[in-house]
Motif scaffolding. Structure first.
Motif, PDB file in Angstrom:
ATOM      1  N   GLN A  93       0.812  -1.217   0.000  1.00  0.00           N
ATOM      2  CA  GLN A  93       0.000   0.000   0.000  1.00  0.00           C
ATOM      3  C   GLN A  93       0.847   1.270   0.000  1.00  0.00           C
ATOM      4  N   LYS A  94       2.165   1.107   0.093  1.00  0.00           N
ATOM      5  CA  LYS A  94       3.058   2.258   0.193  1.00  0.00           C
ATOM      6  C   LYS A  94       3.843   2.436  -1.111  1.00  0.00           C
ATOM      7  N   ARG A  95       4.552   3.561  -1.170  1.00  0.00           N
ATOM      8  CA  ARG A  95       5.348   3.894  -2.359  1.00  0.00           C
ATOM      9  C   ARG A  95       6.726   3.246  -2.241  1.00  0.00           C
ATOM     10  N   VAL A  96       6.764   1.936  -2.424  1.00  0.00           N
ATOM     11  CA  VAL A  96       8.006   1.192  -2.239  1.00  0.00           C
ATOM     12  C   VAL A  96       8.198   0.192  -3.378  1.00  0.00           C
ATOM     13  N   ARG A  97       9.434  -0.206  -3.559  1.00  0.00           N
ATOM     14  CA  ARG A  97       9.741  -1.393  -4.360  1.00  0.00           C
ATOM     15  C   ARG A  97       9.745  -2.571  -3.398  1.00  0.00           C
ATOM     16  N   LEU A  98       8.896  -3.523  -3.655  1.00  0.00           N
ATOM     17  CA  LEU A  98       8.750  -4.666  -2.759  1.00  0.00           C
ATOM     18  C   LEU A  98       9.346  -5.912  -3.412  1.00  0.00           C
ATOM     19  N   ILE A  99      10.338  -6.487  -2.767  1.00  0.00           N
ATOM     20  CA  ILE A  99      10.914  -7.759  -3.187  1.00  0.00           C
ATOM     21  C   ILE A  99      10.488  -8.784  -2.148  1.00  0.00           C
ATOM     22  N   GLU A 100       9.687  -9.734  -2.584  1.00  0.00           N
ATOM     23  CA  GLU A 100       9.049 -10.642  -1.629  1.00  0.00           C
ATOM     24  C   GLU A 100       9.522 -12.078  -1.819  1.00  0.00           C
ATOM     25  N   TYR A 101      10.056 -12.646  -0.757  1.00  0.00           N
ATOM     26  CA  TYR A 101      10.445 -14.054  -0.716  1.00  0.00           C
ATOM     27  C   TYR A 101       9.466 -14.798   0.194  1.00  0.00           C
ATOM     28  N   PRO A 102       9.056 -16.002  -0.202  1.00  0.00           N
ATOM     29  CA  PRO A 102       8.086 -16.736   0.624  1.00  0.00           C
ATOM     30  C   PRO A 102       8.695 -17.331   1.890  1.00  0.00           C
ATOM     31  N   TYR A 103      10.016 -17.445   1.949  1.00  0.00           N
ATOM     32  CA  TYR A 103      10.671 -18.076   3.085  1.00  0.00           C
ATOM     33  C   TYR A 103      11.705 -17.116   3.682  1.00  0.00           C
ATOM     34  N   PRO A 104      12.043 -17.299   4.956  1.00  0.00           N
ATOM     35  CA  PRO A 104      13.096 -16.463   5.558  1.00  0.00           C
ATOM     36  C   PRO A 104      14.422 -16.655   4.828  1.00  0.00           C
ATOM     37  N   LEU A 105      15.099 -15.567   4.581  1.00  0.00           N
ATOM     38  CA  LEU A 105      16.383 -15.625   3.884  1.00  0.00           C
ATOM     39  C   LEU A 105      17.546 -15.906   4.821  1.00  0.00           C
ATOM     40  N   GLY A 106      17.382 -15.586   6.085  1.00  0.00           N
ATOM     41  CA  GLY A 106      18.503 -15.660   7.011  1.00  0.00           C
ATOM     42  C   GLY A 106      18.927 -14.256   7.406  1.00  0.00           C
TER      43      GLY A 106
END
Length: 316
Positions: A93-106
């Motif tokens: 909902q915000k003015r951002v670039r969203l990079i979404e991973y389904p799992y924790p990266l560490g």
């Protein structure tokens, strides 16, 4: 430093490989989605604000509001990994670039992901669970833009006046002493906020940011201008994180990261490292007796920290 002492560090360096194994596995994760946002100015961003996020619903909206006020030409990169609490919906909902991973990266891997995607000349790193006013973040950006620093650190060394100083605080002081930068005291790329120039990213590469002490050591050794800029007492900002750390402490992982940095320094020793000799080790007083506040007793806590790190038997 005598050869026996170096061999001890090398053995510890091998031990620390276990400390970062979960992150190295996470780095191979490639399944992600990206939602892009282009600034209304039509100009490329000068400042990239990078925010790793995992279940930060309670604070994320406030963090983003402050990030939007840092510079007129900005982009915000949210690296959401393994979030299940609605953080992703807030970011969308915000003015951002969203990079979404389904799992924790560490731990800290989101910094590398965000840096690789960033387009700005200044990269500012903050966390999704710490609401820091924009006024306290701008000095980091200013230091990079005015070329006062390639790496602008938070001038926060952690609590050092206690009888028993935390092992992570000791490790940070130890690394800076070994680097010959006692002026940096306990400051580190481990702590946010901090900022890097585009040149620093080109020299270091984005991948190394997943191991902040290693990035810190490389920045100093490779001749980048590393300086403290502004003090943000992150230890007081987030009581929730302190409570979480009591349940799932990151101490072992962070100590392993510092050993990785020391291992790299050994492999690339150019004679500049301030290795203590065996006599200094023998003279060192326990850290809980000496503290780390005064240069006069600088080697005591440093050597205690090194003994602690190289003698670590479990959790790394």
């Amino acid at each position: 430093m005598k050869h026996a002492r170096k061999r001890k560090f090398k053995r510890a360096d091998a031990q620390m490989q276990r400390g970062s194994s979960q992150r190295r596995t996470a780095r191979s994760q490639t399944e992600y989605t990206e939602h892009t946002f282009e600034p209304e100015t039509g100009q490329p961003p000068l400042v990239s604000v990078i925010i790793p996020v995992m279940n930060e619903r309670k604070t994320l909206a406030r963090v983003l509001r402050q990030a939007e006020q840092i510079h007129p030409r900005y982009e915000i990169i949210v690296v959401a990994n393994g979030s299940t609490d609605g953080s992703v919906q807030i970011a969308r909902q915000k003015r951002v670039r969203l990079i979404e991973y389904p799992y924790p990266l560490g731990h800290d891997v989101g910094r590398s992901v965000g840096a690789k995607a960033a387009r700005g000349e200044v990269l500012l790193f903050i966390d999704g669970d710490m609401v820091i006013p924009a006024g306290k973040l701008r000095p980091f950006v200013k230091a990079i833009m005015e070329r006062d620093a390639d790496v602008a650190l938070n001038n926060y060394s952690g609590p050092t006046g206690k009888k028993k100083v935390h092992n992570v605080v000791l490790a940070k002081h130890a690394l800076n002493e070994l680097l010959g930068r006692h002026d940096l005291e306990g400051t580190s790329l481990t702590a946010v906020p901090h900022a890097l120039s585009r040149q620093a990213i080109q020299v270091l590469g984005s991948a190394v940011l997943s191991v902040p002490p290693l990035a810190h050591a490389k920045a100093v050794r490779l001749g980048l201008k590393v300086a403290t800029v502004n003090k943000v007492n992150v230890g007081k900002i987030n009581p929730l994180r302190r409570r979480r750390e009591r349940v799932t402490p990151l101490e072992h992982l962070i100590i392993g990261d510092h050993l990785e940095a020391i291992g790299w320094m050994i492999e690339h020793d150019d004679g500049k490292a301030q290795w203590p000799d065996d006599e200094q080790f023998e003279r060192a007083q326990p850290a809980e007796k000496s503290g780390v506040g005064e240069r006069a007793i600088h080697w005591a806590p440093v050597l205690e920290a090194l003994n602690m790190m190289t003698g670590w038997k479990s959790g790394i």
